[in-house]
Motif scaffolding. Structure first.
Motif, PDB file in Angstrom:
ATOM      1  N   ARG A 149     -19.627 -10.492  -4.552  1.00 12.93           N
ATOM      2  CA  ARG A 149     -19.976  -9.296  -5.335  1.00 12.93           C
ATOM      3  C   ARG A 149     -19.171  -9.288  -6.640  1.00 12.93           C
ATOM      4  NH1 ARG A 149     -17.900  -4.795  -6.184  1.00 12.93           N
ATOM      5  NH2 ARG A 149     -16.250  -5.036  -4.624  1.00 12.93           N
ATOM      6  N   VAL A 150     -17.879  -9.596  -6.525  1.00 13.11           N
ATOM      7  CA  VAL A 150     -17.037  -9.633  -7.733  1.00 13.11           C
ATOM      8  C   VAL A 150     -17.479 -10.773  -8.656  1.00 13.11           C
ATOM      9  CG1 VAL A 150     -14.706 -10.092  -8.587  1.00 13.11           C
ATOM     10  CG2 VAL A 150     -15.061  -8.533  -6.659  1.00 13.11           C
ATOM     11  N   MET A 151     -17.823 -11.897  -8.027  1.00 14.57           N
ATOM     12  CA  MET A 151     -18.253 -13.024  -8.851  1.00 14.57           C
ATOM     13  C   MET A 151     -19.505 -12.661  -9.653  1.00 14.57           C
ATOM     14  SD  MET A 151     -17.501 -16.171  -6.231  1.00 14.57           S
ATOM     15  CE  MET A 151     -18.183 -17.477  -7.220  1.00 14.57           C
ATOM     16  N   LEU A 152     -20.425 -11.959  -8.985  1.00 17.04           N
ATOM     17  CA  LEU A 152     -21.657 -11.556  -9.676  1.00 17.04           C
ATOM     18  C   LEU A 152     -21.355 -10.545 -10.787  1.00 17.04           C
ATOM     19  CD1 LEU A 152     -24.310 -11.325  -6.825  1.00 17.04           C
ATOM     20  CD2 LEU A 152     -24.215 -12.928  -8.756  1.00 17.04           C
ATOM     21  N   GLU A 153     -20.383  -9.675 -10.469  1.00 18.93           N
ATOM     22  CA  GLU A 153     -19.999  -8.661 -11.443  1.00 18.93           C
ATOM     23  C   GLU A 153     -19.500  -9.304 -12.747  1.00 18.93           C
ATOM     24  OE1 GLU A 153     -16.468  -5.440 -11.446  1.00 18.93           O
ATOM     25  OE2 GLU A 153     -17.519  -5.692  -9.520  1.00 18.93           O
ATOM     26  N   TYR A 154     -18.817 -10.430 -12.579  1.00 16.40           N
ATOM     27  CA  TYR A 154     -18.280 -11.123 -13.754  1.00 16.40           C
ATOM     28  C   TYR A 154     -19.238 -12.159 -14.330  1.00 16.40           C
ATOM     29  CZ  TYR A 154     -13.712  -8.963 -13.769  1.00 16.40           C
ATOM     30  OH  TYR A 154     -12.698  -8.077 -13.890  1.00 16.40           O
ATOM     31  N   LEU A 155     -20.465 -12.190 -13.794  1.00 21.18           N
ATOM     32  CA  LEU A 155     -21.421 -13.204 -14.234  1.00 21.18           C
ATOM     33  C   LEU A 155     -21.601 -13.247 -15.760  1.00 21.18           C
ATOM     34  CD1 LEU A 155     -23.109 -15.466 -13.097  1.00 21.18           C
ATOM     35  CD2 LEU A 155     -25.053 -13.890 -12.915  1.00 21.18           C
ATOM     36  N   PRO A 156     -21.714 -12.110 -16.415  1.00 26.13           N
ATOM     37  CA  PRO A 156     -21.875 -12.168 -17.880  1.00 26.13           C
ATOM     38  C   PRO A 156     -20.705 -12.889 -18.563  1.00 26.13           C
ATOM     39  CG  PRO A 156     -22.374  -9.971 -17.082  1.00 26.13           C
ATOM     40  CD  PRO A 156     -21.805 -10.734 -15.909  1.00 26.13           C
ATOM     41  N   GLU A 157     -19.461 -12.597 -18.127  1.00 22.11           N
ATOM     42  CA  GLU A 157     -18.302 -13.274 -18.720  1.00 22.11           C
ATOM     43  C   GLU A 157     -18.349 -14.778 -18.458  1.00 22.11           C
ATOM     44  OE1 GLU A 157     -17.961 -10.260 -17.508  1.00 22.11           O
ATOM     45  OE2 GLU A 157     -16.340  -9.165 -18.497  1.00 22.11           O
ATOM     46  N   ILE A 158     -18.681 -15.105 -17.180  1.00 20.15           N
ATOM     47  CA  ILE A 158     -18.747 -16.530 -16.819  1.00 20.15           C
ATOM     48  C   ILE A 158     -19.822 -17.221 -17.661  1.00 20.15           C
ATOM     49  CG2 ILE A 158     -19.318 -18.154 -14.954  1.00 20.15           C
ATOM     50  CD1 ILE A 158     -16.651 -16.895 -14.509  1.00 20.15           C
ATOM     51  N   TRP A 159     -20.950 -16.548 -17.799  1.00 18.38           N
ATOM     52  CA  TRP A 159     -22.063 -17.120 -18.588  1.00 18.38           C
ATOM     53  C   TRP A 159     -21.622 -17.340 -20.036  1.00 18.38           C
ATOM     54  CZ3 TRP A 159     -26.068 -19.947 -18.625  1.00 18.38           C
ATOM     55  CH2 TRP A 159     -27.044 -19.882 -19.639  1.00 18.38           C
ATOM     56  N   GLN A 160     -20.929 -16.335 -20.593  1.00 21.54           N
ATOM     57  CA  GLN A 160     -20.418 -16.490 -21.965  1.00 21.54           C
ATOM     58  C   GLN A 160     -19.458 -17.678 -22.048  1.00 21.54           C
ATOM     59  OE1 GLN A 160     -21.285 -15.287 -24.861  1.00 21.54           O
ATOM     60  NE2 GLN A 160     -22.894 -14.184 -23.723  1.00 21.54           N
ATOM     61  N   GLY A 161     -18.579 -17.769 -21.051  1.00 22.22           N
ATOM     62  CA  GLY A 161     -17.612 -18.870 -21.024  1.00 22.22           C
ATOM     63  C   GLY A 161     -18.310 -20.207 -20.931  1.00 22.22           C
ATOM     64  N   PHE A 162     -19.354 -20.227 -20.103  1.00 22.02           N
ATOM     65  CA  PHE A 162     -20.123 -21.462 -19.922  1.00 22.02           C
ATOM     66  C   PHE A 162     -20.743 -21.903 -21.249  1.00 22.02           C
ATOM     67  CE2 PHE A 162     -24.242 -23.479 -19.137  1.00 22.02           C
ATOM     68  CZ  PHE A 162     -23.878 -24.526 -18.298  1.00 22.02           C
ATOM     69  N   LEU A 163     -21.378 -20.948 -21.941  1.00 17.75           N
ATOM     70  CA  LEU A 163     -22.002 -21.276 -23.227  1.00 17.75           C
ATOM     71  C   LEU A 163     -20.957 -21.760 -24.226  1.00 17.75           C
ATOM     72  CD1 LEU A 163     -24.636 -18.416 -23.738  1.00 17.75           C
ATOM     73  CD2 LEU A 163     -24.992 -20.807 -23.021  1.00 17.75           C
ATOM     74  N   SER A 164     -19.798 -21.085 -24.170  1.00 17.83           N
ATOM     75  CA  SER A 164     -18.735 -21.446 -25.096  1.00 17.83           C
ATOM     76  C   SER A 164     -18.236 -22.872 -24.830  1.00 17.83           C
ATOM     77  CB  SER A 164     -17.617 -20.424 -24.956  1.00 17.83           C
ATOM     78  OG  SER A 164     -16.494 -20.847 -25.631  1.00 17.83           O
ATOM     79  N   THR A 165     -18.042 -23.205 -23.552  1.00 17.46           N
ATOM     80  CA  THR A 165     -17.638 -24.572 -23.193  1.00 17.46           C
ATOM     81  C   THR A 165     -18.687 -25.581 -23.646  1.00 17.46           C
ATOM     82  OG1 THR A 165     -16.212 -23.980 -21.355  1.00 17.46           O
ATOM     83  CG2 THR A 165     -17.300 -26.121 -21.208  1.00 17.46           C
ATOM     84  N   LEU A 166     -19.948 -25.186 -23.437  1.00 16.80           N
ATOM     85  CA  LEU A 166     -21.050 -26.066 -23.823  1.00 16.80           C
ATOM     86  C   LEU A 166     -20.999 -26.370 -25.311  1.00 16.80           C
ATOM     87  CD1 LEU A 166     -23.623 -27.434 -22.764  1.00 16.80           C
ATOM     88  CD2 LEU A 166     -24.878 -25.345 -23.341  1.00 16.80           C
ATOM     89  N   TRP A 167     -20.796 -25.347 -26.093  1.00 17.98           N
ATOM     90  CA  TRP A 167     -20.875 -25.591 -27.538  1.00 17.98           C
ATOM     91  C   TRP A 167     -19.593 -26.213 -28.090  1.00 17.98           C
ATOM     92  CZ3 TRP A 167     -19.826 -24.999 -32.601  1.00 17.98           C
ATOM     93  CH2 TRP A 167     -18.898 -24.028 -32.994  1.00 17.98           C
ATOM     94  N   LEU A 168     -18.436 -25.874 -27.478  1.00 14.39           N
ATOM     95  CA  LEU A 168     -17.190 -26.557 -27.862  1.00 14.39           C
ATOM     96  C   LEU A 168     -17.305 -28.054 -27.567  1.00 14.39           C
ATOM     97  CD1 LEU A 168     -14.497 -24.146 -26.369  1.00 14.39           C
ATOM     98  CD2 LEU A 168     -14.744 -24.754 -28.796  1.00 14.39           C
ATOM     99  N   SER A 169     -17.900 -28.362 -26.417  1.00 13.87           N
ATOM    100  CA  SER A 169     -18.039 -29.762 -26.031  1.00 13.87           C
ATOM    101  C   SER A 169     -18.997 -30.476 -26.967  1.00 13.87           C
ATOM    102  CB  SER A 169     -18.565 -29.887 -24.595  1.00 13.87           C
ATOM    103  OG  SER A 169     -17.694 -29.232 -23.707  1.00 13.87           O
ATOM    104  N   ALA A 170     -20.097 -29.800 -27.294  1.00 18.78           N
ATOM    105  CA  ALA A 170     -21.081 -30.421 -28.188  1.00 18.78           C
ATOM    106  C   ALA A 170     -20.450 -30.706 -29.542  1.00 18.78           C
ATOM    107  CB  ALA A 170     -22.304 -29.521 -28.329  1.00 18.78           C
ATOM    108  N   ALA A 171     -19.701 -29.712 -30.056  1.00 17.79           N
ATOM    109  CA  ALA A 171     -19.054 -29.915 -31.355  1.00 17.79           C
ATOM    110  C   ALA A 171     -18.009 -31.026 -31.255  1.00 17.79           C
ATOM    111  CB  ALA A 171     -18.406 -28.611 -31.823  1.00 17.79           C
ATOM    112  N   GLY A 172     -17.234 -31.001 -30.160  1.00 16.71           N
ATOM    113  CA  GLY A 172     -16.221 -32.045 -29.955  1.00 16.71           C
ATOM    114  C   GLY A 172     -16.868 -33.422 -29.860  1.00 16.71           C
ATOM    115  N   PHE A 173     -18.001 -33.479 -29.185  1.00 18.87           N
ATOM    116  CA  PHE A 173     -18.702 -34.755 -29.034  1.00 18.87           C
ATOM    117  C   PHE A 173     -19.136 -35.299 -30.393  1.00 18.87           C
ATOM    118  CE2 PHE A 173     -22.816 -36.928 -28.812  1.00 18.87           C
ATOM    119  CZ  PHE A 173     -22.479 -38.028 -28.038  1.00 18.87           C
ATOM    120  N   LEU A 174     -19.738 -34.418 -31.207  1.00 17.48           N
ATOM    121  CA  LEU A 174     -20.202 -34.883 -32.524  1.00 17.48           C
ATOM    122  C   LEU A 174     -19.024 -35.373 -33.370  1.00 17.48           C
ATOM    123  CD1 LEU A 174     -22.972 -32.263 -33.392  1.00 17.48           C
ATOM    124  CD2 LEU A 174     -23.232 -34.646 -32.605  1.00 17.48           C
ATOM    125  N   GLY A 175     -17.938 -34.585 -33.343  1.00 19.86           N
ATOM    126  CA  GLY A 175     -16.747 -34.998 -34.100  1.00 19.86           C
ATOM    127  C   GLY A 175     -16.199 -36.310 -33.587  1.00 19.86           C
TER     128      GLY A 175
END
Ligand SMILES: Nc1ncnc2c1ncn2[C@@H]1O[C@H](COP(=O)(O)OP(=O)(O)OP(=O)(O)O)[C@@H](O)[C@H]1O
Ligand SMILES: [Mg+2]
Lengths: 247, 222
Positions: free
Chosen positions: B8-34
């Motif tokens: 229940r708590v994990m689901l409650e934090y789903l938006p934060e986790i999702w934001q974190g996931f997207l952020s990791t995704l794009w940091l990695s993509a930028a890091g990869f290109l660099g």
């Protein structure tokens, strides 16, 4: 031999690998249309000698003129290489390209032929070396003998004036040697200028104008095949012939 | 232990986790290109014949490979401001990831190029192909093909390494998981949520590698 007829001319060529004096005062002229076979023990400098002819090996001293181009002029090297084919012991085909693509690559990119022209020329050559049904195959799908014939066709497709062969059959299984030698014999009979490093003495007897024996980086003996095999002058040549002919 | 997960708590934090996931995704993509840009550049410098151009590329690769990413990250984080360069943490993080993975990419590309037998290059020379033509037509098509799998491998490492950016307060997947731990005193829930995010990215890259090598094995082979 008139000036006109000279295709390859070594004058006092010397080369060292560090302290090792691999070519010692080589002087040798190969005329247009002549077939010269080079033999000698391992390490005697045969490969180094013919690799100098198309500039794969630089040398320190002396003069080498091929088809009117002085090899000391490194800028003229690319143009010269278009006229001098080289066939390697290990084929060196491009594994990511089909037989036909191997053959047409340089004609397209170096000679500037259109793809259609190059392919027409390439197909004709692959037919000629007996690989008409293998044009779309990749090198790893071909036997050693077939690969070497593709490699010969790849060189010929540039329509060179000289062909150099460095032990073209010594990486092949015995039953494939003749299919490659037959192609080379045909080429010699058509009048191609050839320098061939080989221990295939049958080939030498059949088409060589001269046979050269090298030892320790020097040319020890040069003679027409009849004389070379029946009445060699030097003891080292006799020793060497004794070893290879009894095998 | 996992049976008692508070979903229940994990689901409650789903938006934060999702934001974190997207952020990791794009940091990695930028890091990869660099990293790819730096890797190609460093490799090109390292294999060309001029010593004074080779030296900096070799030094760069050595320094990066010899030191931990965490040290490199802190070095930039604390060092750049002392040079008067003030950048957002996110950008510092991307620079660190790019510099770090770039050195490994350079080595991967270099060994791909060196894996092409010299004889093929000589065959190209013997038919009059120029240096650039030999590179473009013979060496690179094969070298890059040999490079794709290890590059994806290094990218998987890069994705996980991006978790270190949480230490310079960049909000990404690891940091988002820590929020559950800190706010709710549920570290296991936070870690599991984080791990699931990385697993998704890992499998995406792994299947990309698999699909690529299935499609691009040397034609006719395997
Ligand atoms: N790149 C190199 N660096 C140093 N020494 C070399 C190099 N290439 C050849 N050599 C040496 O030069 C000598 C002549 O070599 P070369 O390959 O020309 O001989 P070869 O007559 O063709 O021998 P083989 O029959 O074994 O092919 C040998 O002693 C060899 O070890
Ligand atoms: Mg040799």
């Amino acid at each position: 031999m008139g000036q006109q007829a000279r295709m390859i001319e070594f004058s006092g060529v010397n080369k060292w690998f560090g302290p090792l004096h691999v070519l010692q005062d080589i002087s040798l002229t190969v005329g247009k249309g002549e077939v010269v076979v080079v033999c000698g023990p391992s390490g005697s400098g045969k490969s180094t000698l013919i690799r100098c002819v198309n500039g794969l090996e630089p040398f320190e001293k002396g003069r080498l003129v091929v088809d009117g181009t002085d090899l000391s002029n490194r800028r003229a090297l690319r143009a010269l290489r278009m006229e001098v084919g080289f066939v390697f012991q290990s084929f060196n085909l491009y594994p990511h390209k089909t037989a036909l693509e191997n053959v047409t690559l340089a004609p397209i990119h170096v000679r500037g032929l259109s793809r259609a022209e190059a392919e027409a020329r390439g197909r004709a050559l692959l037919e000629k070396v007996g690989l008409g049904d293998r044009m779309g195959n990749y090198p790893h799908q071909l036997s050693g003998g077939q690969q070497q014939r593709v490699a010969i066709a790849r060189s010929l497709c540039m329509q060179p004036k000289v062909m150099l062969f460095d032990e073209p059959t010594s990486a092949l299984d015995p039953e494939m040697i003749n299919e490659v030698l037959d192609v080379m014999v045909g080429l010699a009979r058509e009048g191609m200028t050839m320098m061939v490093v080989t221990h295939e003495m049958g080939f030498a007897r059949k088409v060589a104008d001269r046979v050269i024996f090298m030892d320790h980086g020097a040319i020890v003996e040069t003679a027409p095949p009849e004389t070379f095999f029946t009445a060699p002058v030097h003891a080292r040549t006799r020793d060497f012939l004794g070893k290879i002919l009894h095998h | 232990m996992l049976g008692g997960l508070n979903t229940r708590v994990m689901l409650e934090y789903l938006p934060e986790i999702w934001q974190g996931f997207l952020s990791t995704l794009w940091l990695s993509a930028a890091g990869f290109l660099g990293a790819m840009a730096l890797g190609v550049l460093a490799c090109a410098l390292a294999i060309q014949p001029l010593r004074w151009l080779r030296a900096p590329a070799v030094a760069y690769v050595d320094v990066i490979r010899a030191t931990p990413l965490l040290a490199q990250l802190y070095f930039l984080y604390f060092g750049l401001p002392r040079l008067g360069i003030v950048l957002p943490e996110m950008l510092i993080g991307i620079i660190a990831l790019s510099l770090n993975s770039g050195a490994y990419m350079a080595e991967i590309i270099r060994s791909g190029i060196l894996s092409i037998p010299r004889g093929q290059v000589e065959a190209g020379m013997s038919t009059g192909l120029s240096y650039l033509q030999r590179m473009r037509l013979i060496v690179l098509p094969q070298a890059l093909r040999a490079t794709v799998s290890p590059v994806i491998g290094q990218t998987i490492v890069l994705v996980k390494d991006s978790s270190l950016l949480s230490l310079i307060s960049v909000v990404e997947l690891t940091r988002a998981g820590q929020r559950i731990a800190i706010d709710r005193f549920m570290p296991v829930e936070g870690l599991v949520a984080t791990a699931l995010g990385y697993l998704v990215l890992y499998y995406a890259l792994k299947s990309a590698a698999g699909a690529w090598s299935a499609r691009n094995a040397l034609p006719g082979r395997g």
